[in-house]
Enzyme design. Structure first.
Site, PDB file in Angstrom:
ATOM      1  N   ARG C 104       0.875  -1.113  -0.101  1.00 48.66           N
ATOM      2  CA  ARG C 104      -0.086  -0.019   0.083  1.00 48.66           C
ATOM      3  C   ARG C 104       0.762   1.262   0.108  1.00 48.66           C
ATOM      4  O   ARG C 104       2.172   1.056   0.295  1.00 48.66           O
ATOM      5  CB  ARG C 104      -0.946  -0.223   1.221  1.00 48.66           C
ATOM      6  CG  ARG C 104      -0.121   0.234   2.608  1.00 48.66           C
ATOM      7  CD  ARG C 104      -0.971   0.194   3.711  1.00 48.66           C
ATOM      8  NE  ARG C 104      -0.280   0.443   4.897  1.00 48.66           N
ATOM      9  CZ  ARG C 104      -0.878   0.772   5.896  1.00 48.66           C
ATOM     10  NH1 ARG C 104      -2.193   0.261   6.274  1.00 48.66           N
ATOM     11  NH2 ARG C 104      -0.219   1.069   7.300  1.00 48.66           N
ATOM     12  N   GLU C 143      -2.766   7.394   7.325  1.00 48.61           N
ATOM     13  CA  GLU C 143      -1.419   7.460   7.776  1.00 48.61           C
ATOM     14  C   GLU C 143      -0.518   7.964   7.096  1.00 48.61           C
ATOM     15  O   GLU C 143       0.331   7.180   6.612  1.00 48.61           O
ATOM     16  CB  GLU C 143      -1.182   5.993   8.402  1.00 48.61           C
ATOM     17  CG  GLU C 143      -2.004   5.522   9.569  1.00 48.61           C
ATOM     18  CD  GLU C 143      -1.842   3.926   9.960  1.00 48.61           C
ATOM     19  OE1 GLU C 143      -0.966   3.127   9.123  1.00 48.61           O
ATOM     20  OE2 GLU C 143      -2.185   3.667  11.072  1.00 48.61           O
ATOM     21  N   GLU C 299      -7.280   4.318  15.994  1.00 51.59           N
ATOM     22  CA  GLU C 299      -6.978   2.929  15.753  1.00 51.59           C
ATOM     23  C   GLU C 299      -6.409   2.382  16.934  1.00 51.59           C
ATOM     24  O   GLU C 299      -5.236   3.044  17.394  1.00 51.59           O
ATOM     25  CB  GLU C 299      -6.131   2.706  14.315  1.00 51.59           C
ATOM     26  CG  GLU C 299      -6.716   2.863  13.209  1.00 51.59           C
ATOM     27  CD  GLU C 299      -5.995   2.447  11.962  1.00 51.59           C
ATOM     28  OE1 GLU C 299      -4.763   1.765  12.245  1.00 51.59           O
ATOM     29  OE2 GLU C 299      -6.072   2.967  10.736  1.00 51.59           O
ATOM     30  N   TRP C 307       3.111  -7.029  13.024  1.00 54.64           N
ATOM     31  CA  TRP C 307       4.390  -6.265  12.497  1.00 54.64           C
ATOM     32  C   TRP C 307       5.472  -6.581  13.668  1.00 54.64           C
ATOM     33  O   TRP C 307       6.650  -6.105  13.377  1.00 54.64           O
ATOM     34  CB  TRP C 307       4.187  -4.996  11.979  1.00 54.64           C
ATOM     35  CG  TRP C 307       3.642  -4.020  13.077  1.00 54.64           C
ATOM     36  CD1 TRP C 307       4.178  -3.324  14.041  1.00 54.64           C
ATOM     37  CD2 TRP C 307       2.512  -3.595  13.044  1.00 54.64           C
ATOM     38  NE1 TRP C 307       3.498  -2.647  14.694  1.00 54.64           N
ATOM     39  CE2 TRP C 307       2.269  -2.972  14.141  1.00 54.64           C
ATOM     40  CE3 TRP C 307       1.535  -3.803  12.093  1.00 54.64           C
ATOM     41  CZ2 TRP C 307       1.260  -2.275  14.392  1.00 54.64           C
ATOM     42  CZ3 TRP C 307       0.190  -3.106  12.539  1.00 54.64           C
ATOM     43  CH2 TRP C 307      -0.040  -2.336  13.561  1.00 54.64           C
ATOM     44  N   GLU C 347      -2.298  -8.078   6.714  1.00 56.61           N
ATOM     45  CA  GLU C 347      -2.598  -7.912   7.839  1.00 56.61           C
ATOM     46  C   GLU C 347      -3.406  -8.844   8.797  1.00 56.61           C
ATOM     47  O   GLU C 347      -4.310  -8.669   9.627  1.00 56.61           O
ATOM     48  CB  GLU C 347      -2.977  -6.386   8.314  1.00 56.61           C
ATOM     49  CG  GLU C 347      -1.888  -5.237   7.985  1.00 56.61           C
ATOM     50  CD  GLU C 347      -2.361  -3.876   8.503  1.00 56.61           C
ATOM     51  OE1 GLU C 347      -1.191  -3.411   8.785  1.00 56.61           O
ATOM     52  OE2 GLU C 347      -3.527  -3.506   8.338  1.00 56.61           O
ATOM     53  N   PHE C 349      -3.188 -11.435  10.607  1.00 58.68           N
ATOM     54  CA  PHE C 349      -3.097 -11.665  12.029  1.00 58.68           C
ATOM     55  C   PHE C 349      -2.939 -10.361  12.599  1.00 58.68           C
ATOM     56  O   PHE C 349      -2.721 -10.470  13.848  1.00 58.68           O
ATOM     57  CB  PHE C 349      -1.728 -12.298  11.939  1.00 58.68           C
ATOM     58  CG  PHE C 349      -1.650 -13.716  11.281  1.00 58.68           C
ATOM     59  CD1 PHE C 349      -2.171 -14.703  11.977  1.00 58.68           C
ATOM     60  CD2 PHE C 349      -1.009 -13.897   9.983  1.00 58.68           C
ATOM     61  CE1 PHE C 349      -2.402 -15.965  11.270  1.00 58.68           C
ATOM     62  CE2 PHE C 349      -1.236 -15.205   9.274  1.00 58.68           C
ATOM     63  CZ  PHE C 349      -1.839 -16.390  10.044  1.00 58.68           C
TER      64      PHE C 349
END
Lengths: 676, 676, 676
Positions: C104, C143, C299, C307, C347, C349
């Site tokens: 991304r 972000e 968030e 990560w 993502e 996990f």
């Protein structure tokens, strides 16, 4: 006959040397020479001009001396004229760096130019030597994927698109499989797809996994191009390519059925105490790839290699002991890289059979001694190793569990080794198996972190247990499906039923220890089997649904949660480990599992490896002191009867028990016959 | 007169500052200023337009004040207009990354564009100032190879091909030299060759070594272009370029004969206990490059530098002590980078003679004190340092022994330092020598890991020993020839005869310790000289052929094998060390060798360095406490008679013994006269 | 109403799931959903073709259920068709590596193509939903700068030139500001300038700093492009973008005035003992960016992220405790990434509110419990946190102090945290402030390593002290000006007068300890306040000019030099710390400063955080054992009167003191009203 020999690169030497080479080979017991592996630029010095006369001479001399030829297709290192004319065939890293000539393997596996020129070369070689009486084996390319297992160039990108088109048919099916609604990656056409080149952050896991599959397959396609030519021109000659043992980049299950005999290169670190078990694990994988058929140790080093930090020599006796270890695990040939140690080039410090110090050296003395001994081991040739235990190995899982952005950074092969090593210490023979093959021949099947679980695999495991098998599954098995999606039905997928457990949440442990900061005391295991022990690498929150808890975590947030479970189902038993117990507990657990499965174990003196191959018992002392074996019968090396043998460090005994039949003729097929 | 001064960059300051600069320089005793090193874009602000007026003014002011000029050619940092017009002159890394402007030294050394523009600039400067009365020295470029010692761009590739064509004549001879039959690298023409860019794995070692030679030479060619212009336009002015001390990328032996006076930049780490010995080693190399002639310390830092982690300041007195150390080792000039500390730019935190805190600072006080003291040291200027011991240093060996895929990862300069440091502690003066020069002036010659051994060098060493010399050779000497091929006749080549030994096999030790895992107990040395001691870095299997064993390995597979041998041959003695004994054993061994060679050693108080230059004895206290010297005579700094001197930390005494003649006039030549 | 919810990405799920989603959201107390953040390729599957029907349906369902919409502009991850058509919009690293799609944020912030396509998308979304009754907030992009904060491509180069042209007007002014006379960098035109791409060595510091400013601003320009469209089409809806907390690449002071409400993403490491203080520091920065207005925790993770190495889960209760911590520090909304945990993508996990284990999991139980509790906290919503202490944070200093070639390698944010953490332990509320804003509202202002000091900032600090303020300044403040030039008048610039000190020379300490080798004994601090203590990271030579010495260094060359000074001037006091005292001394020093400034401190039980927001006292137990608070009044969570509360680990109490007025209506503005 046990094959004995090595890579022979006469192009590195004056023709005057070749006579000495053949003479010394005979003295050393060499009966097989691999010729031409890096000879492309010598055979084809200019585009389309072939020079075979020198090779004719070498092959004739070897054949006259009774030394068989393993003839290479010479495609592993393209010549300078080719890459100079076609720099677009050079490989490119994920960062866009084009790798240049000057070493070897500098080609994009998908390059049509590379494949076309390689095919022309192979055709020429096959036509020249396909019916030569000395030709015993084709040696295709060399160590596929050793340095360039992945190429990210534009040619590879286009090939990847074509591979994906073939796999998925429509872009909608690819979008579905890759989960491209995440992070706005919905593709409109296959043309929009790239290899997983360097990106701002974590890349699509399904794209990564497919690129691993594609890349492994592109190397296999290179192999197929060559093999098709060889089989057409000289159909009777078996084909091999030298594998790399436990290596991540190439999925050997896909290759196993396409070689006529498995061969591989083994270079354990001389000083590492793990080396005997690591080497044995690779040996067993190679035997398993060939369906239990004997295999060839295509390359080993006579002493030091040249890529270590630093490069330690093998100790006196060590090379011989390790050669017999390969034999014990099913090898029918012991070969080296290379015959005469180079005096120039990037590997001139890799010890040859004939090292820089020549035929008065210790190394040569040990090599030629071994060559002499192997001649006495006809009885071993062609025999098999019987295993009651199988370990599942799966490249999809290897690739997927070592991606970025996962719960933890686990090493797949270390995970397998964690369990293999304890079985090795117990002198239990092990086969490696696919996750989707029939397992009924085994009494115990170990499944370490099979991250990618297919429906077929889950069904295979379940029917194995229902039929009476003993299954042992560890953490991080069945987390995702073939598309790297979370397993349908939750972690463990359909295995939840087989194991009688489900997983609520992961709690991986910090690698360098077991303490989770802020998580209270050290985690530990308590239970009837393992006793108190540290948990390593992993923990998680497990619920039982029928399984009995055999051990629990004892500290932190996980205190009291199950760490090890056992589920009786059908006629079998299915175990689940939610952690990696420390080594001693692992050993105890495996002894329990073996006993439960009715498999004899034999914890010998530390350092003593005892393997039964065919009807002979091979004992090897890997330790630093003298040990005694209990073998009795006839020692094949001495020809004398023995009743127990004292083995010094690196000592070896090969004993036929007294009650063994004279010979088992039906097993004594020539190893190089292969499947053709 | 001892030269004292530093880089003066008036372009960084308003002209109004220049008057203060000159006034303070006079107060500080400055008599030499290096001007214009980074002034290209100021002198030539647009292509072909030169602006010298500001520089005229600065040079006039300095000259009027009696401050001599070391005028730079200003070519070290090309101006933005040039690289913007010609981005193809920017250097490229082995990964293909083009390095951009924004720092300095951003040019490909082979670039014809760079060279053409540099030549035009040098011509203009030389014509403008070549006959200026204040001009004392030409300062060509700056620190050649400091950042960009290797360029892999297409221009460099073509230049490399031309260099190779000139060297080898035919491609067949290159193929022979490079051993291109290994890994199928036989070249059909020079056009097919590339620099050793990033490749899949280990690159051809001969290609790597030739590229090192080529790259060093390309920098030298840049230097030659400038020097030819200077010598043509103003033949009477000596030429220098500032070297970098013990630096790998540039082979200074090739440069030594082309400068009129050697100068160099020395930046030891203030806090490292090794710094005094490391600095002395570089000083001695610089003196040796000039054939013993005095040299110039062209740059040092008045206190902290700005590239460390972190940058520690020099302690009070430390800069002065280290300046005298340079003097003791043969310097006739003490200069700094730079006069006035910058207030902008990438080195604004590198302390100047006049630091940010200005002329009331400790730093300035110490600088100006030193300037005053040096005026009293006329007697030292022009004198020489006598050395009985020589150490061989060889850039081919440096490059070759630090390549990839070797038996171990050894540091060549650390290897030299291992032996130099013990001689330094014994206050024994050392010269550095080429491997092919006459050695008869020395009583002891040390040859640390001379990996590349030429026939000439082997003959030089042998005749040195036959003629009565004492030769000490260490492991990893004579392993390969100039083409990186294994030495003809085996490791050590022709030195096997001189040393009376041969080597069967290497057994390098793990760097962080000496224990080879799986190899038994710790290795150690036993023998009459060294006593029990640990072996470091290296061991090997050595056979003697006439040499006497002086120490043996005591553990592991090597137990009982020779570790240190001594061979009497002709009128001399040749020692061989098959390992690096631990420090104390190294010291004891060297004391033994010195005694055997009849060289006086002087192990003074720890931290006290005592050097004799000409007829003065210079003592420097590098330690943390007070020490006493035994020097007696006249102290040149105080002018007083002394009989033993108490030195506080960083204290210095410079004493002329009472029995010394009043002056040795014939040695008192001006340092800057050079060879012209 | 406290907002509660998270990112909702329905495009990842079958429409059949959406009904369950809304039902469970209601059960869990969710009242705000962020929709569409990564939906570009779903909304605009082909160039210019928009598909909003699915989104209409989702938004309608949420609105019908009373769940407000935070609607994303979906521009954070460009679709494959766009980058395939325009690969020139992909970002490039300083090494020239073009980053590819597959993750991304793969766009160059300066790309006019990216901006044009993003604008078209935002326009379409705003027109479609701008007047939707459920729309509560615009969520612009995502972000900014998280992965690609700097782009070095040719497009960025041109944009950088234009930015510089606008800033400096003439190239002469740029040359002056950048100090280009150093290393011959004088530019002839703006065209000659490049971004600070990889270069041979240290790059121009002013160029680096301007590139940081430019890059941060380019991201802000991207934001402005979107916001202008939103404000034109639907002027009444507030706008936010999710910040990243203490992040280096984006200068949030410049953004603060352009968002209507501050929101940000907080992902502390569950196991780190520093996490509570680190999180609080980021919370306080976010509150400060909004001028004290409530903000949104946009968030957080419900448990583990994906990560880490490895990714530890949050312990039971930890997520709830940390949510209340955000509330205590001024949040009016608690949201998560993301609602339902993904089953595919990079993502998968990262734990969702509804994790893989679904609505029977511990995680969901804790999430829905929290949702229920927050409904009882109307009283807190809209209230403010009062702080007497301010800490200056400045992105110019952050960028400049972490450049290459500085006296030491300091972490700017660690430097701030060194002081913040001790205030946190003392339960002292802190605001963060700009260096040029009015400070008179604060009793104590802390200035940690404000490396870049503007004239305005120096004047601000001085007038603050003159007016009675207490100022505490640490080492490495005021070293350079806005152009990275050494501060006019010397280090500390005009602050030398305010502080009554000047700095002669730096002596940074080695990071891993405090001993300077060769510099004598360990440094330490002695003085009336701090007692003996180690000095960390930094020391320097300070002269006092009116200030009193409060502590001195005790060892090495610095022995006796001032380490801590205090200067009474005007009606205030200005302290200077020339080192970082060890933690205990830092705490003692701050207690002294607080007392001197008349600020109450409250060192509670270790691990217990007590914060007053509005009139409620929020206590959180971050430690491992039970603690007792002294809060008495009415507990808002239970509704019961309390007099002291016992808190288990991760326990929370929210108490209104008995003497508090019933409600403070004037503070109870809706948080999302913003400034419009």
């Amino acid at each position: 006959m046990i094959w004995f020999g090595g890579d022979y690169n006469p192009e590195q030497w004056e023709p005057a040397t070749w006579g000495d080479d053949v003479r010394l080979m005979k003295e050393g017991g060499i009966n097989l020479a691999t010729v031409g592996v890096f000879a492309w630029s010598r055979i084809e010095p200019r585009d389309g001009e072939f020079d075979f006369e020198w090779l004719d001479e070498v092959i004739a001399a070897l054949t006259d001396a009774g030394i068989a030829i393993d003839l290479a297709t010479a495609t592993a290192s393209p010549p300078p004229w080719l890459t100079h004319a076609h720099p677009e065939m050079l490989p490119v890293t994920e960062d866009g760096v084009r790798l240049h000539p000057g070493s070897r393997q500098h080609y994009c596996p998908s390059s049509p130019i590379y494949r076309r020129y390689a095919a022309r070369l192979v055709t020429a070689i096959a036509r020249r030597y396909g019916d030569h009486p000395g030709l015993r084996l084709w040696h295709v390319n060399n160590e596929y994927g050793c340095h360039v297992g992945r190429c990210y160039c534009d040619v590879s990108a286009q090939a990847f698109r074509e591979w994906l088109t073939k796999k998925y048919g429509t872009i909608e099916r690819l979008n579905e499989a890759w989960g491209t609604t995440f992070w706005s990656q919905i593709y409109g056409s296959f043309e929009e797809i790239y290899p997983p080149r360097s990106a701002p952050t974590f890349r699509n896991p399904a794209q990564l996994l497919d690129f691993d599959r594609f890349s492994s397959n592109e190397l296999l396609e290179c192999f197929r191009v060559e093999v098709a030519i060889l089989r057409e021109i000289c159909p009777g000659v078996p084909v091999t390519t030298n594998f790399l043992g436990f290596t991540k980049l190439v999925s050997y299950w896909d290759w196993a059925s396409e070689v006529d005999i498995v061969s591989y290169d083994s270079y354990p670190e001389p000083d590492s105490p793990d080396s005997p078990a690591r080497a044995a694990m690779s040996h067993d994988l190679m035997r398993s790839l060939g369906g239990g058929q004997p295999w060839l140790l295509m390359e080993q080093a006579a002493s030091a290699v040249s890529w270590g930090h630093p490069n330690r020599p093998k100790s006196p006796g060590q090379m011989r002991a390790w050669s017999y270890q390969a034999l014990a695990h099913g090898a029918d040939g012991i070969l080296y890289f290379q015959w005469r140690q180079s005096v120039f080039g990037a590997e001139r410090f890799l010890t040859g059979m004939l090292p820089h110090s020549g035929d008065t050296s210790r190394v040569w003395a040990e090599v030629s001694q071994l060559g002499g001994e192997l001649a006495a081991l006809e009885r071993v040739q062609g025999t098999r190793v019987h295993a009651d235990v199988a370990i599942v190995v799966d490249w999809d899982s290897w690739w997927a569990i070592e991606q970025e952005a996962l719960p933890a950074q686990l090493s797949y092969s270390d995970g397998i080794f964690s369990w293999y090593r304890e079985l090795f210490e117990l002198n239990v023979s092990v086969d490696f198996v696919r996750s989707d093959q029939d397992l009924s021949a085994y009494r115990l099947v170990v499944v370490p972190s099979l991250f990618v679980l297919t429906e077929t695999a889950a069904a295979t495991f379940d029917s194995y247990v229902q039929g009476g098998g003993h299954l042992f599954v560890t953490y991080q098995t069945g987390i995702v499906d073939e598309s790297t999606r979370i397993a349908p039905g939750g972690y463990l997928g359909a295995l939840q039923n087989t194991l009688g457990v489900s997983i609520e949440e992961f709690a991986p442990l910090v690698p360098s220890g077991t303490r989770g900061e802020g998580d209270g005391p050290r985690l530990g295991l308590t239970g009837p089997i393992t006793g108190p022990a540290d948990a390593e690498l992993w923990s998680e929150y497990v619920h039982t649904h029928g399984a009995e808890v055999q051990a629990s975590f004892s500290g932190g947030s996980l205190a009291g949660w199950p760490a090890l479970t056992r589920n009786e189902t059908g006629r079998g038993v299915a175990w689940y480990a939610a952690t990696l117990p420390e080594r001693s507990a692992r050993a105890a657990l495996l002894e329990h599992l073996l006993e439960e499965a009715g498999i004899p174990a034999n914890r010998a003196v530390p350092g003593l490896e005892v393997v039964t191959r065919g009807d002979v018992v091979i004992s090897i002392n890997h330790g630093g002191g003298d040990v005694h074996t209990s073998s009795s019968g006839t020692d094949l090396l001495s020809g004398e009867p023995v009743a127990g043998v004292a083995l010094p460090p690196f000592g070896v005994s090969i004993v036929v028990p007294d009650d063994s039949p004279a010979a088992q003729a039906d097993e004594l097929e020539p190893a190089l016959t292969g499947r053709n």
